[in-house]
Design a protein around this motif. Sequence first.
Motif, mmCIF file in Angstrom:
data_model
loop_
_atom_site.group_PDB
_atom_site.id
_atom_site.type_symbol
_atom_site.label_atom_id
_atom_site.label_comp_id
_atom_site.label_asym_id
_atom_site.label_seq_id
_atom_site.Cartn_x
_atom_site.Cartn_y
_atom_site.Cartn_z
ATOM 1 N N GLU A 10 -2.661 -5.985 3.308
ATOM 2 C CA GLU A 10 -1.701 -7.136 3.081
ATOM 3 C C GLU A 10 -2.036 -8.198 1.993
ATOM 4 O O GLU A 10 -0.958 -8.956 1.776
ATOM 5 N N LYS A 11 -3.141 -7.768 1.270
ATOM 6 C CA LYS A 11 -2.787 -7.858 -0.374
ATOM 7 C C LYS A 11 -1.152 -8.001 -1.093
ATOM 8 O O LYS A 11 -0.740 -8.332 -1.407
ATOM 9 N N ALA A 12 -0.633 -6.552 -0.568
ATOM 10 C CA ALA A 12 0.957 -6.092 -1.540
ATOM 11 C C ALA A 12 1.677 -6.957 -1.153
ATOM 12 O O ALA A 12 2.733 -7.589 -1.532
ATOM 13 N N GLN A 67 5.991 3.486 1.134
ATOM 14 C CA GLN A 67 5.049 3.021 0.457
ATOM 15 C C GLN A 67 3.535 3.564 0.309
ATOM 16 O O GLN A 67 2.960 3.849 1.493
ATOM 17 N N SER A 68 2.532 3.567 -0.668
ATOM 18 C CA SER A 68 1.335 4.017 -0.451
ATOM 19 C C SER A 68 0.151 3.454 -1.205
ATOM 20 O O SER A 68 1.168 2.545 -1.753
ATOM 21 N N TYR A 69 -0.815 2.965 -0.798
ATOM 22 C CA TYR A 69 -1.796 1.601 -0.803
ATOM 23 C C TYR A 69 -3.323 2.470 -2.121
ATOM 24 O O TYR A 69 -3.158 3.707 -0.721
ATOM 25 N N PRO A 70 -4.154 2.108 -2.122
ATOM 26 C CA PRO A 70 -5.159 2.696 -2.230
ATOM 27 C C PRO A 70 -6.358 2.363 -1.273
ATOM 28 O O PRO A 70 -7.036 2.806 -1.026
ATOM 29 N N SER A 71 -6.172 1.861 -0.323
ATOM 30 C CA SER A 71 -7.069 1.132 0.863
ATOM 31 C C SER A 71 -5.731 0.001 1.519
ATOM 32 O O SER A 71 -4.774 -0.180 2.092
ATOM 33 N N TRP A 72 -6.799 0.484 2.915
ATOM 34 C CA TRP A 72 -6.209 -0.295 4.568
ATOM 35 C C TRP A 72 -5.916 -1.638 3.802
ATOM 36 O O TRP A 72 -4.767 -2.346 4.473
ATOM 37 N N LYS A 73 -6.511 -3.342 3.349
ATOM 38 C CA LYS A 73 -6.794 -4.026 2.419
ATOM 39 C C LYS A 73 -5.335 -3.944 1.419
ATOM 40 O O LYS A 73 -5.032 -5.208 1.915
ATOM 41 N N SER A 74 -5.495 -3.307 0.842
ATOM 42 C CA SER A 74 -4.452 -3.528 -0.173
ATOM 43 C C SER A 74 -2.588 -3.504 0.782
ATOM 44 O O SER A 74 -2.048 -4.349 -0.135
ATOM 45 N N ILE A 126 -0.868 4.696 3.802
ATOM 46 C CA ILE A 126 1.423 5.515 3.683
ATOM 47 C C ILE A 126 1.990 4.437 4.434
ATOM 48 O O ILE A 126 1.716 4.746 5.843
ATOM 49 N N THR A 127 2.599 3.963 3.988
ATOM 50 C CA THR A 127 3.393 3.223 5.701
ATOM 51 C C THR A 127 4.757 3.389 5.348
ATOM 52 O O THR A 127 5.673 3.898 4.021
ATOM 53 N N ALA A 128 5.485 3.796 6.683
ATOM 54 C CA ALA A 128 6.524 4.767 6.612
ATOM 55 C C ALA A 128 8.079 2.864 7.084
ATOM 56 O O ALA A 128 7.412 3.073 8.470
ATOM 57 N N THR A 129 8.937 2.784 6.552
ATOM 58 C CA THR A 129 9.232 1.315 7.602
ATOM 59 C C THR A 129 11.223 1.820 7.457
ATOM 60 O O THR A 129 11.266 2.675 6.580
ATOM 61 N N LYS A 130 11.285 1.761 8.966
ATOM 62 C CA LYS A 130 12.874 3.164 9.233
ATOM 63 C C LYS A 130 13.311 2.017 9.213
ATOM 64 O O LYS A 130 13.459 0.727 9.900
ATOM 65 N N MET A 131 14.317 1.968 8.677
ATOM 66 C CA MET A 131 15.987 0.786 8.805
ATOM 67 C C MET A 131 16.989 1.516 8.474
ATOM 68 O O MET A 131 17.133 2.315 9.660
ATOM 69 N N TYR A 132 18.252 0.379 8.476
ATOM 70 C CA TYR A 132 19.701 0.779 9.382
ATOM 71 C C TYR A 132 19.935 -0.140 8.122
ATOM 72 O O TYR A 132 20.372 -1.353 7.902
ATOM 73 N N TRP A 133 20.830 0.731 7.683
ATOM 74 C CA TRP A 133 22.546 0.100 7.128
ATOM 75 C C TRP A 133 23.153 -0.352 7.971
ATOM 76 O O TRP A 133 23.409 -0.456 9.304
#
Length: 266
Positions: free
Chosen positions: A102-104, A93-100, A36-43
């Motif tokens: 980069e591919k995404a 976002q969630s991904y099926p693998s680590w390589k995914s 899972i990647t978690a991106t913290k952003m700000y308005w």
Amino acid sequence: MKTTNQILSALMVMCLLFSTSTFYAQDNTQKRPEFITATKMYWNKNYDATPAEWRAAEKEYMEKVTSKNEHIVSAGYYTHLFTENSNEILYVQSYPSWKSIEKAASRNAELVKEAWPNEDARKTFLEKLNSAYSSFHSDEIYATMSGAIPMENQMEKDMVLYVRINKGAFPEDGIFEEFESFRKKLTDEVLSKNEFIKAYYPSLHAWGADKRDFVEAVYLESLADLHKMFDKNQELMKEAFTEEEAEAFGKYFEGHGDYLYTAIKL
């Protein structure tokens, strides 16, 4: 000697993360994503669109790009309810693998061109979309864990996401098998029996600022259900764990932080 209720305060490890998808309905037969990647952003304080316009633009991008990306399992936005910064917004976002992971990114670029073949129209849309956020953001990557309680159906409305980020204690006498047995018992005999918990996702630090992070997230129907969930968990915890078991489980944690977000239904 701490009481079971006091121990529960230290054990209530509920995040991120995770997520129930805005475009993908998870079920118990689906193989769970690995990362899972978690991106913290700000308005961006100068953003000139309305909340409804923001939702519409992100929904359009989600439908035309993200949901068609075979390297992404799920995605969702989470806005501030009770966190340290009211401008905060999470994109997960969630991904099926680590390589995914980069591919995404490269696949998204292809899908964007397919969705908006006219270069000027594409540039106009993306500039407006990205203008919602400030230039600063931070990223974390988490590894998913067994024991999730998936949401039965896709979200039909905004929900409340309660995130608890615990810090692992790494005790010298700690045993992974013991920790996992307690965690399974907590899931099977407490969290799974709590009717106020609509979904639950545990994860561990994989890449980012603090390797001690043990993050779990729970979805609720409303803020009113938050205290009801805690009360029900305490009741079930007393039935499931002895004082000795609660003490033994508690040694694996030291400190935590609590966060509340609105899970956005685009």
